[in-house]
Design a protein around this motif. Structure first.
Motif, PDB file in Angstrom:
ATOM      1  N   VAL A 167      42.747  32.866  35.668  1.00 45.28           N
ATOM      2  CA  VAL A 167      41.531  32.956  36.488  1.00 45.28           C
ATOM      3  C   VAL A 167      41.064  31.539  36.826  1.00 45.28           C
ATOM      4  N   THR A 168      40.980  31.241  38.118  1.00 40.70           N
ATOM      5  CA  THR A 168      40.511  29.928  38.549  1.00 40.70           C
ATOM      6  C   THR A 168      39.583  30.053  39.752  1.00 40.70           C
ATOM      7  N   ASN A 169      38.546  29.256  39.759  1.00 40.18           N
ATOM      8  CA  ASN A 169      37.573  29.282  40.851  1.00 40.18           C
ATOM      9  C   ASN A 169      38.109  28.678  42.136  1.00 40.18           C
ATOM     10  N   GLU A 170      39.298  28.115  42.080  1.00 36.03           N
ATOM     11  CA  GLU A 170      39.877  27.501  43.286  1.00 36.03           C
ATOM     12  C   GLU A 170      40.352  28.557  44.286  1.00 36.03           C
ATOM     13  N   ALA A 171      40.549  29.787  43.819  1.00 32.81           N
ATOM     14  CA  ALA A 171      41.000  30.856  44.721  1.00 32.81           C
ATOM     15  C   ALA A 171      39.795  31.445  45.448  1.00 32.81           C
ATOM     16  N   ASP A 172      40.074  32.354  46.387  1.00 33.95           N
ATOM     17  CA  ASP A 172      38.990  32.979  47.137  1.00 33.95           C
ATOM     18  C   ASP A 172      38.505  34.266  46.485  1.00 33.95           C
ATOM     19  N   ALA A 173      39.421  34.984  45.892  1.00 31.90           N
ATOM     20  CA  ALA A 173      39.049  36.268  45.306  1.00 31.90           C
ATOM     21  C   ALA A 173      39.926  36.561  44.099  1.00 31.90           C
ATOM     22  N   LEU A 174      39.497  37.554  43.347  1.00 33.25           N
ATOM     23  CA  LEU A 174      40.207  37.940  42.125  1.00 33.25           C
ATOM     24  C   LEU A 174      40.336  39.455  42.103  1.00 33.25           C
ATOM     25  N   LEU A 175      41.563  39.947  41.945  1.00 31.01           N
ATOM     26  CA  LEU A 175      41.723  41.378  41.666  1.00 31.01           C
ATOM     27  C   LEU A 175      41.405  41.554  40.186  1.00 31.01           C
ATOM     28  N   PHE A 176      40.295  42.225  39.911  1.00 29.43           N
ATOM     29  CA  PHE A 176      39.871  42.444  38.527  1.00 29.43           C
ATOM     30  C   PHE A 176      40.550  43.740  38.092  1.00 29.43           C
ATOM     31  N   LEU A 177      41.770  43.571  37.537  1.00 28.39           N
ATOM     32  CA  LEU A 177      42.679  44.693  37.340  1.00 28.39           C
ATOM     33  C   LEU A 177      42.414  45.446  36.053  1.00 28.39           C
ATOM     34  N   SER A 178      42.335  46.749  36.155  1.00 27.21           N
ATOM     35  CA  SER A 178      42.305  47.560  34.955  1.00 27.21           C
ATOM     36  C   SER A 178      43.564  48.422  34.967  1.00 27.21           C
ATOM     37  N   LEU A 179      44.362  48.301  33.920  1.00 29.20           N
ATOM     38  CA  LEU A 179      45.663  48.979  33.872  1.00 29.20           C
ATOM     39  C   LEU A 179      45.465  50.448  33.492  1.00 29.20           C
ATOM     40  N   LEU A 180      45.139  51.241  34.513  1.00 30.29           N
ATOM     41  CA  LEU A 180      44.745  52.640  34.277  1.00 30.29           C
ATOM     42  C   LEU A 180      45.901  53.532  33.844  1.00 30.29           C
ATOM     43  N   SER A 181      47.130  53.113  34.142  1.00 28.48           N
ATOM     44  CA  SER A 181      48.270  53.937  33.737  1.00 28.48           C
ATOM     45  C   SER A 181      48.509  53.838  32.237  1.00 28.48           C
ATOM     46  N   GLY A 182      48.008  52.789  31.604  1.00 27.54           N
ATOM     47  CA  GLY A 182      48.272  52.565  30.190  1.00 27.54           C
ATOM     48  C   GLY A 182      47.105  52.973  29.303  1.00 27.54           C
ATOM     49  N   ARG A 183      47.305  52.900  28.019  1.00 29.00           N
ATOM     50  CA  ARG A 183      46.247  53.253  27.071  1.00 29.00           C
ATOM     51  C   ARG A 183      46.044  52.109  26.082  1.00 29.00           C
ATOM     52  N   ASN A 184      46.189  50.895  26.609  1.00 30.03           N
ATOM     53  CA  ASN A 184      45.959  49.710  25.786  1.00 30.03           C
ATOM     54  C   ASN A 184      44.587  49.140  26.155  1.00 30.03           C
ATOM     55  N   PRO A 185      43.616  49.243  25.224  1.00 28.17           N
ATOM     56  CA  PRO A 185      42.253  48.814  25.540  1.00 28.17           C
ATOM     57  C   PRO A 185      42.155  47.354  25.985  1.00 28.17           C
ATOM     58  N   ASP A 186      43.093  46.518  25.533  1.00 23.75           N
ATOM     59  CA  ASP A 186      43.067  45.111  25.950  1.00 23.75           C
ATOM     60  C   ASP A 186      43.103  44.989  27.469  1.00 23.75           C
ATOM     61  N   TYR A 187      43.938  45.836  28.102  1.00 25.10           N
ATOM     62  CA  TYR A 187      44.133  45.736  29.552  1.00 25.10           C
ATOM     63  C   TYR A 187      43.251  46.712  30.329  1.00 25.10           C
ATOM     64  N   LEU A 188      42.469  47.499  29.594  1.00 24.50           N
ATOM     65  CA  LEU A 188      41.501  48.386  30.253  1.00 24.50           C
ATOM     66  C   LEU A 188      40.122  47.743  30.299  1.00 24.50           C
ATOM     67  N   ILE A 189      39.774  46.959  29.252  1.00 23.49           N
ATOM     68  CA  ILE A 189      38.436  46.358  29.222  1.00 23.49           C
ATOM     69  C   ILE A 189      38.353  45.012  28.484  1.00 23.49           C
ATOM     70  N   ASP A 190      39.208  44.790  27.478  1.00 20.35           N
ATOM     71  CA  ASP A 190      38.992  43.601  26.640  1.00 20.35           C
ATOM     72  C   ASP A 190      39.207  42.268  27.378  1.00 20.35           C
ATOM     73  N   LYS A 191      40.299  42.199  28.159  1.00 25.20           N
ATOM     74  CA  LYS A 191      40.568  40.952  28.907  1.00 25.20           C
ATOM     75  C   LYS A 191      39.429  40.668  29.890  1.00 25.20           C
ATOM     76  N   HIS A 192      38.839  41.730  30.373  1.00 23.55           N
ATOM     77  CA  HIS A 192      37.762  41.612  31.363  1.00 23.55           C
ATOM     78  C   HIS A 192      36.527  40.987  30.729  1.00 23.55           C
ATOM     79  N   VAL A 193      36.223  41.446  29.527  1.00 23.08           N
ATOM     80  CA  VAL A 193      35.084  40.870  28.797  1.00 23.08           C
ATOM     81  C   VAL A 193      35.344  39.384  28.558  1.00 23.08           C
ATOM     82  N   LYS A 194      36.589  39.069  28.193  1.00 22.72           N
ATOM     83  CA  LYS A 194      36.927  37.663  27.891  1.00 22.72           C
ATOM     84  C   LYS A 194      36.912  36.788  29.151  1.00 22.72           C
ATOM     85  N   ALA A 195      37.046  37.413  30.324  1.00 24.80           N
ATOM     86  CA  ALA A 195      37.072  36.620  31.568  1.00 24.80           C
ATOM     87  C   ALA A 195      35.666  36.241  32.034  1.00 24.80           C
TER      88      ALA A 195
END
Ligand code: 1GP
Length: 240
Positions: free
Chosen positions: A84-112
């Protein structure tokens, strides 16, 4: 006008959007200006930047260089918070809905969030669905999740729909980078029928025919990475 609104606007005019994915792991800065010249002369409408296993800081340096070479919007498609860098214009804030790993559903998002607080990056919540394509993909390996079986169309549709109802603004159907087979036309059609938000399709698309098929089936944005890395003449087939 925001990048997302521009996407909606283009889609309302039936325009076909094409995102070129640049993986910071594979793109050498030395070859960048040549690559970007070809990209600028092609039908590409967006530049996506991201990868599964990128070293810290490399993404930021690359985005700064890419911005020097193009006026197209540069959108982060991050495999991890470090990308994640502010030099870009936009960010796809991705939630991996096909999976059941909480890290990729919400945890990485909190950390970002500490990186996003006060930033001008346009954040676009995106439901990300990994679809089985016959071989293990790096998304699967890194996230330790199972893709949705390609014959379980109902599950793909229901998952996409749940993402839309959760307020996500894009749905991304992913076969995985370098996938043997792209997401099938049946899956794209079924999801397109169900959702109103824009549909992104990527993974394993390496011919004009496959690209056309994705659009015809209902993809609003097609993402291509590997085909441009492996075959520089692919850009010539997509000249403006
Ligand atoms: C991968 O969908 C993208 O995340 C693009 O895949 O590299 O196979 O084009 P390819």
């Amino acid at each position: 006008e925001s990048i997302y609104n521009n996407i909606l606007h283009s889609i309302s005019k039936d325009e076909r959007l094409l995102a070129v994915l640049i993986d910071p792991d594979k793109m050498k800065l030395k070859g960048l200006s040549d690559f970007m010249m070809k990209l600028n002369n092609s039908k590409a409408t967006h530049v996506f930047v991201g990868g599964s296993t990128v070293e810290d800081k490399i993404t930021e340096v690359l985005v700064i260089e890419i911005k020097k070479h193009t006026k197209l919007p540069v959108i982060l498609f991050p495999g991890d918070v470090t990308q994640v860098t502010n030099e870009a214009d936009a960010l796809l804030f991705l939630s991996l809905l096909s999976g059941r790993n909480p890290d990729y559903l919400i945890d990485k998002h909190v950390k970002a969030i500490s990186k996003l607080r006060g930033s001008k990056l346009e954040v676009i919540p995106t439901g990300y669905l990994l679809i089985e394509n016959g071989k293990e993909t790096s998304v699967q390996r890194v996230t330790q999740t199972k893709p949705i079986a390609k014959n379980d169309i109902q599950l793909v549709v229901d998952t996409a729909s749940a993402g839309e109802l959760l307020g996500m603004k894009l749905i991304y159907l992913e076969a995985g980078s370098g996938a043997l087979h792209p997401v099938s036309e049946n899956i794209i059609k079924a999801v397109k029928q169900e959702i109103k938000i824009p549909l992104i399709v990527g993974g394993g698309i390496k011919s004009i025919e496959q690209l056309e098929n994705a659009y015809k089936s209902g993809a609003d944005i097609v993402v291509i990475g590997t085909a441009f890395e492996n075959d520089k003449s692919f850009f010539d087939k997509l000249k403006k």
